[in-house]
Enzyme design. Structure first.
Site, mmCIF file in Angstrom:
data_model
loop_
_atom_site.group_PDB
_atom_site.id
_atom_site.type_symbol
_atom_site.label_atom_id
_atom_site.label_comp_id
_atom_site.label_asym_id
_atom_site.label_seq_id
_atom_site.Cartn_x
_atom_site.Cartn_y
_atom_site.Cartn_z
ATOM 1 N N ASP A 79 1.878 -6.325 1.892
ATOM 2 C CA ASP A 79 2.743 -6.257 0.672
ATOM 3 C C ASP A 79 3.760 -7.382 0.898
ATOM 4 O O ASP A 79 3.895 -8.223 -0.238
ATOM 5 C CB ASP A 79 3.181 -4.749 0.469
ATOM 6 C CG ASP A 79 2.597 -3.861 0.498
ATOM 7 O OD1 ASP A 79 1.652 -3.731 -0.177
ATOM 8 O OD2 ASP A 79 2.409 -2.915 1.354
ATOM 9 N N HIS A 134 4.138 2.209 1.344
ATOM 10 C CA HIS A 134 3.024 1.426 1.195
ATOM 11 C C HIS A 134 2.482 2.123 -0.043
ATOM 12 O O HIS A 134 1.417 2.701 0.277
ATOM 13 C CB HIS A 134 2.261 1.062 2.417
ATOM 14 C CG HIS A 134 0.824 0.579 1.836
ATOM 15 N ND1 HIS A 134 0.846 -0.781 1.498
ATOM 16 C CD2 HIS A 134 -0.396 0.887 1.923
ATOM 17 C CE1 HIS A 134 -0.401 -0.976 1.265
ATOM 18 N NE2 HIS A 134 -1.056 0.084 1.482
#
Ligand code: NAX
Length: 334
Positions: free
Chosen positions: A159, A187
């Site tokens: 990410d 996440h």
């Protein structure tokens, strides 16, 4: 030459491992002088596929790879390991409830945590990738009480890399010229990619990303959504989830643990919350801005947080609290 280190990859017959093992074997993660014993774990039905992966590792003739151990037995896989990269997990099948997915994964990570506790070196560094990565990491940590909880991480570097790359693309600079983005939290699609402290080097001058982009609306809306939904966008296009980029992110994460983060820079990692940092509840595996020195991490503390950021950090923390509570229920009843 140094003594070999023993590196375990689980889910070794899967698609992320296929790229990851190559990165590790050629010295991109632990260094070009570090000999390796690769330990590959998968489930019994995948042993034939795994034997093909082992053949390919041999055929690469990487000089750093001293031995490859492939197995479907945890007691063999976790024996005296220095590093555990836990990629294998139960995938979400169509029609599967989130609770059922958590239940199946609690079982896997409880068992692998117990194997870490029993067989691994106490200095082992553990990176959990398999989803839900934060909560799986928490379960492994709780099941391995003899291993310091600071040795456990979950992957949010993918990410982080995605955020860096999107900003670089928007500014038309190389990704390395964008620094200090932050992924906060889970996440999952509640994660908060934060640009308030990020900088970019533009024509030799370092400036804040917010000043460089000059589009608050894009940064507060589209940018955040792009990062939160990027995994889903890759699945939609490729009909498979991110693998090459996930392997690169795992490699970046482990390399930073091994060699430290560059001066003046931080990265995002899921680590245990002590309850005193940014108001995040104690005991969650939450993604923070982290610096690493001598294989030891510290959270970059005391960054100013405005109301917009505070609300988003809380939303993702609330999701993690609920995931944790459900997982603990399964852990105690299993
Ligand atoms: P694949 O389905 O290609 O491979 C997974 C492998 O794990 C399979 O070979 C399977 O047999 C094995 N496995 C299942 N249970 C196991 C067990 N108990 N012990 C050992 N091996 C086991 O999935 P892949 O694309 O490689 O993704 C693996 C995991 O990474 C998934 O959970 C995925 O959601 C997760 N991801 C996490 C990311 C993150 O940033 N944290 C990003 C990428 C990825 O989506």
């Amino acid at each position: 030459m140094a003594e070999p280190i023993k590196v375990l990859v689980t889910g070794a017959a899967g698609q992320i491992a296929y790229s990851l093992i190559f990165n590790i074997a050629k010295g991109d993660v632990f260094g070009k002088d570090q000999p390796l014993i690769l330990v590959l774990l998968d489930i019994t039905p995948m042993m034939s596929v795994l034997s093909g992966v082992v053949m390919e590792i041999q055929d690469c003739a990487h000089p750093l790879v001293k031995e490859v151990i492939s197995t479907d037995k945890e007691e063999e896989a976790f024996q005296s390991i220095d590093v555990a990269i836990l990629v294998g997990s139960m995938p979400r099948r169509e029609g599967m409830e989130r609770k059922d997915l958590l239940k199946a994964n609690v079982k896997i990570f409880k068992s692998q945590g117990a194997a870490l506790d029993k067989f691994a070196k106490k200095s082992v560094k553990v990176l959990v990738v398999g989803n839900p990565a934060n909560t799986n990491c928490l379960i492994a940590l709780k099941s391995a009480p003899s291993i310091p909880k600071e040795n456990f991480f979950c992957l949010t570097r993918l990410d982080h890399n995605r955020a860096r790359a999107q900003l670089a693309c928007r500014l038309d600079v190389p990704p390395n010229d964008v620094k200090n983005v932050i992924i906060w939290g889970n996440h999952s699609s509640t994660q908060y990619p934060d640009v308030h402290h990020a900088t970019a080097t533009i024509q030799g001058k370092e400036m804040s990303v917010i000043d460089a982009i000059k589009d608050d609306n894009w940064l507060k809306n589209d940018f955040i959504k792009i990062i939160q939904q990027r995994g889903a966008a890759v699945i939609q296009a490729r009909k498979l989830s991110s693998a090459m980029s996930a392997a690169k992110a795992i490699s970046d994460h482990m390399k930073d643990i091994w060699f430290g983060t560059p001066e003046g820079e931080w990265v995002s990692m899921g680590v245990i919350s002590d309850g005193n940092t940014y108001g995040i509840p104690e005991g969650l595996i939450y993604s923070f801005p982290v610096k690493i020195k001598n294989k030891t991490w510290s959270i970059v503390n005391c960054l100013p947080i405005n109301d917009f950021a505070c609300e988003k950090m809380k939303t993702t923390a609330d999701e993690l609290v609920s995931e944790r509570d459900t997982a603990i229920e399964f852990l105690t009843s299993a």
